[in-house]
Structures are given as structure tokens and as C-alpha cells.
Design an enzyme around this catalytic site. Structure first.
Site, PDB file in Angstrom:
ATOM      1  N   PRO A   1       0.831  -1.208   0.000  1.00 12.37           N
ATOM      2  CA  PRO A   1       0.000   0.000   0.000  1.00 12.37           C
ATOM      3  C   PRO A   1       0.865   1.257   0.000  1.00 12.37           C
ATOM      4  O   PRO A   1       1.868   1.340   0.708  1.00 12.37           O
ATOM      5  CB  PRO A   1      -0.800  -0.129   1.301  1.00 12.37           C
ATOM      6  CG  PRO A   1      -0.858  -1.605   1.552  1.00 12.37           C
ATOM      7  CD  PRO A   1       0.466  -2.131   1.082  1.00 12.37           C
ATOM      8  N   GLU A   2       0.471   2.217  -0.841  1.00  7.11           N
ATOM      9  CA  GLU A   2       1.203   3.472  -0.957  1.00  7.11           C
ATOM     10  C   GLU A   2       0.346   4.599  -0.388  1.00  7.11           C
ATOM     11  O   GLU A   2      -0.658   4.339   0.290  1.00  7.11           O
ATOM     12  CB  GLU A   2       1.591   3.693  -2.423  1.00  7.11           C
ATOM     13  CG  GLU A   2       2.420   2.537  -2.991  1.00  7.11           C
ATOM     14  CD  GLU A   2       2.772   2.696  -4.463  1.00  7.11           C
ATOM     15  OE1 GLU A   2       2.854   3.842  -4.946  1.00  7.11           O
ATOM     16  OE2 GLU A   2       2.959   1.668  -5.145  1.00  7.11           O
TER      17      GLU A   2
ATOM     18  N   LYS B   1       3.420   6.585   4.387  1.00  6.45           N
ATOM     19  CA  LYS B   1       2.627   5.362   4.265  1.00  6.45           C
ATOM     20  C   LYS B   1       2.183   4.826   5.630  1.00  6.45           C
ATOM     21  O   LYS B   1       1.806   3.663   5.756  1.00  6.45           O
ATOM     22  CB  LYS B   1       3.431   4.283   3.531  1.00  6.45           C
ATOM     23  CG  LYS B   1       3.825   4.666   2.105  1.00  6.45           C
ATOM     24  CD  LYS B   1       4.681   3.583   1.466  1.00  6.45           C
ATOM     25  CE  LYS B   1       5.196   4.014   0.106  1.00  6.45           C
ATOM     26  NZ  LYS B   1       6.084   2.986  -0.505  1.00  6.45           N
TER      27      LYS B   1
ATOM     28  N   ARG C   1      12.794  -3.816  -8.220  1.00  3.81           N
ATOM     29  CA  ARG C   1      11.357  -3.539  -8.280  1.00  3.81           C
ATOM     30  C   ARG C   1      10.915  -3.408  -9.729  1.00  3.81           C
ATOM     31  O   ARG C   1      11.598  -2.803 -10.557  1.00  3.81           O
ATOM     32  CB  ARG C   1      11.016  -2.250  -7.529  1.00  3.81           C
ATOM     33  CG  ARG C   1      11.497  -2.192  -6.091  1.00  3.81           C
ATOM     34  CD  ARG C   1      10.773  -3.166  -5.193  1.00  3.81           C
ATOM     35  NE  ARG C   1       9.344  -2.890  -5.145  1.00  3.81           N
ATOM     36  CZ  ARG C   1       8.786  -1.958  -4.380  1.00  3.81           C
ATOM     37  NH1 ARG C   1       9.539  -1.173  -3.619  1.00  3.81           N
ATOM     38  NH2 ARG C   1       7.478  -1.804  -4.366  1.00  3.81           N
TER      39      ARG C   1
END
Length: 273
Positions: A2-3, A58, A262
């Protein structure tokens, strides 16, 4: 993971429902998440009033009237949801907060990369968040600020966007989406961006994050808000997780590559090297 939009969505879904309530009891079904939960966490927040629910980067923050705050990071798969009193605790429900209205606030985390802390409210920015940069949706995130951070940086702009020492809350999804909207190749070094490109990137970051918040965040697999509802920005993704598909702007093929391990997604026609 989650960002910013997902945590902001979670905050928005919980804020009006939690403020004014009291945590009556905390049950630890498992205390070894990413880090071991503090033994005195419950003592610091039980029988105190919730006075605020907010977000920093975050992190979800719940403030209490005794100058303590609960800091929650969802990790890779964390969920923080409100459930009725008769809710039956499930396998990956690791922490249960019993509320004064007889509801339960459940922290569920399949992969156990999430984190929960208790900290003195007045020391959060000075100590706990000391290494975090400014918020991307703030007015301070503007040309001169970002230009100063990118100066002399022989590092791909994708990596720099995800660096919490430069700007917080922008993770893998929204870095790829913002760079596509700004028409900037993810491999371009920060030092090589001109003023117009930096301004376009700032505008793109703000635009993408704002739209994602309105859509309730992005649910690829695990994310739900406090009401157990998914986010719908997935339907608006232009490049992320669309490798091999047509670019929605120019019909070229979306490419997948890697930055620091990533996944990165971009269009070689819209985002020229």
C-alpha cells in the site's frame, strides 16, 4: 505494498468512525509481525480516547488524548478493518482492538511485514519520522524543492521518486504511473531533468495520487479500506502491470523492466530515453 493513496483511503474510511471512541482491550493473537510488538503497547492506549486519525507518508496514525499515538504500517499485505462484535477472529488476524462501541478494529496481515508501534505524539515528527521528506500533495513539493533534491543525482528518476528522503508515499505503482503521465523515461538520471520536466513530473505525481485517492486506492490483491472495500484505481492504471499490452495513449507495447529489484512499467514511445 500500500502506498500513499491506499493509506489515505484507509484513514478516510476510519476517521469519522473512530474519533471519540475508547479502546477497551487489546488482544495479541501473534506478537511477531515484521518486528516484535512492544509489551507495553496495550497499556499505553487502553481506556484512552481517540482524538484524531491521520496519515504521514505510508503510515496510519491514531492519536489518543494521553499524548500517545498508534502508528500502523500495512507492510505488503496488511489490512486494518472495522468488524462487528460477533466477528470470529481468523487465521491471520494478529491484533484485535476492542472498541467502546462494541466493534472490533482488526489488524490482519498474511505475510506479516506490517508494523504497529506506540509513540509519544509530540515526538513523532522529531524522532519517529525524522528521516521522512515532505508530502507530495503539499504546496512545498514544487520546482525549486525537487530541483535541489535531483541536482547531481546520477540515479534513475524512478528510484529517486521512491526515495522517502526526497518525497514520501510514492511507491512502485504511482512512480510508474506518474512518469508515464509526465512522459519521462524511468532510466533518466535525476540530474538530467530540466525545469519543464521537473514541473511536469510534480504535476503528474499530484494528479495521479489525487485521482487514486478519489478512486479509493489500487487493489491488486490484498488492499481494502476500513470498511473492507477494495480500491478501484486499478481500472485507471495506464502502465503498471500492463506489460505486453497496448499503451492506452499511443498503442505501443508496454515494457516491463527492473529498478533496484522492483518492477517498472513504461511506454518507450511516450517516454523516450
Amino acid at each position: 505494498m500500500p502506498e500513499l493513496p491506499e493509506v489515505e483511503t484507509l484513514k478516510n474510511s476510519l476517521e469519522s468512525k473512530l474519533i471519540g471512541l475508547v479502546i477497551k482491550k487489546v488482544e495479541f493473537k501473534r506478537d511477531n509481525l515484521r518486528y516484535k510488538l512492544s509489551a507495553d503497547l496495550a497499556d499505553q492506549i487502553v481506556n484512552t480516547n481517540i482524538i484524531n486519525v491521520r496519515r504521514r507518508a505510508k503510515y496510519l496514525i491514531i492519536d489518543f488524548n494521553n499524548n500517545h499515538s498508534l502508528i500502523v504500517h500495512l507492510g505488503m499485505s496488511g489490512r486494518f478493518t472495522l468488524q462487528p462484535n460477533n466477528y470470529e477472529v481468523k487465521k491471520h488476524d494478529h491484533v484485535v482492538f476492542n472498541l467502546s462501541n462494541n466493534e472490533k478494529l482488526i489488524f490482519n496481515d498474511t505475510r506479516r511485514f506490517g508494523m504497529i508501534y506506540s509513540f509519544h505524539t509530540e515526538l513523532l515528527e522529531k524522532d519517529f519520522f525524522a528521516n521522512l521528506a515532505l508530502e507530495p500533495l503539499s504546496d512545498s513539493f514544487e520546482l525549486q524543492y525537487l530541483k535541489s533534491k535531483l541536482m547531481n543525482k546520477k540515479v534513475p528518476i524512478k528510484n529517486l521518486l521512491m526515495d522517502n528522503r526526497i518525497v514520501v508515499g510514492v511507491g512502485n505503482i504511482y512512480a510508474s504511473e506518474s512518469l508515464h503521465l509526465a512522459k519521462i523515461h524511468p532510466d533518466k538520471f535525476g540530474k538530467d531533468l530540466n525545469d519543464d520536466e521537473i514541473k511536469n513530473l510534480i504535476a503528474a505525481v499530484k494528479n495521479v495520487l489525487s485521482k487514486a485517492i478519489i478512486a479509493g486506492g489500487t487493489t491488486l490483491k490484498d488492499f481494502v479500506n476500513g470498511d473492507n472495500k477494495p480500491g478501484y484505481f486499478t481500472q485507471q492504471l495506464m502502465v503498471y502491470a500492463r506489460d505486453g499490452q497496448e499503451c492506452l495513449s499511443c498503442s505501443s507495447s508496454i515494457i516491463k523492466t527492473k529498478h533496484s529489484g522492483r518492477s517498472t512499467f513504461y511506454c518507450k514511445s511516450c517516454q523516450k530515453a
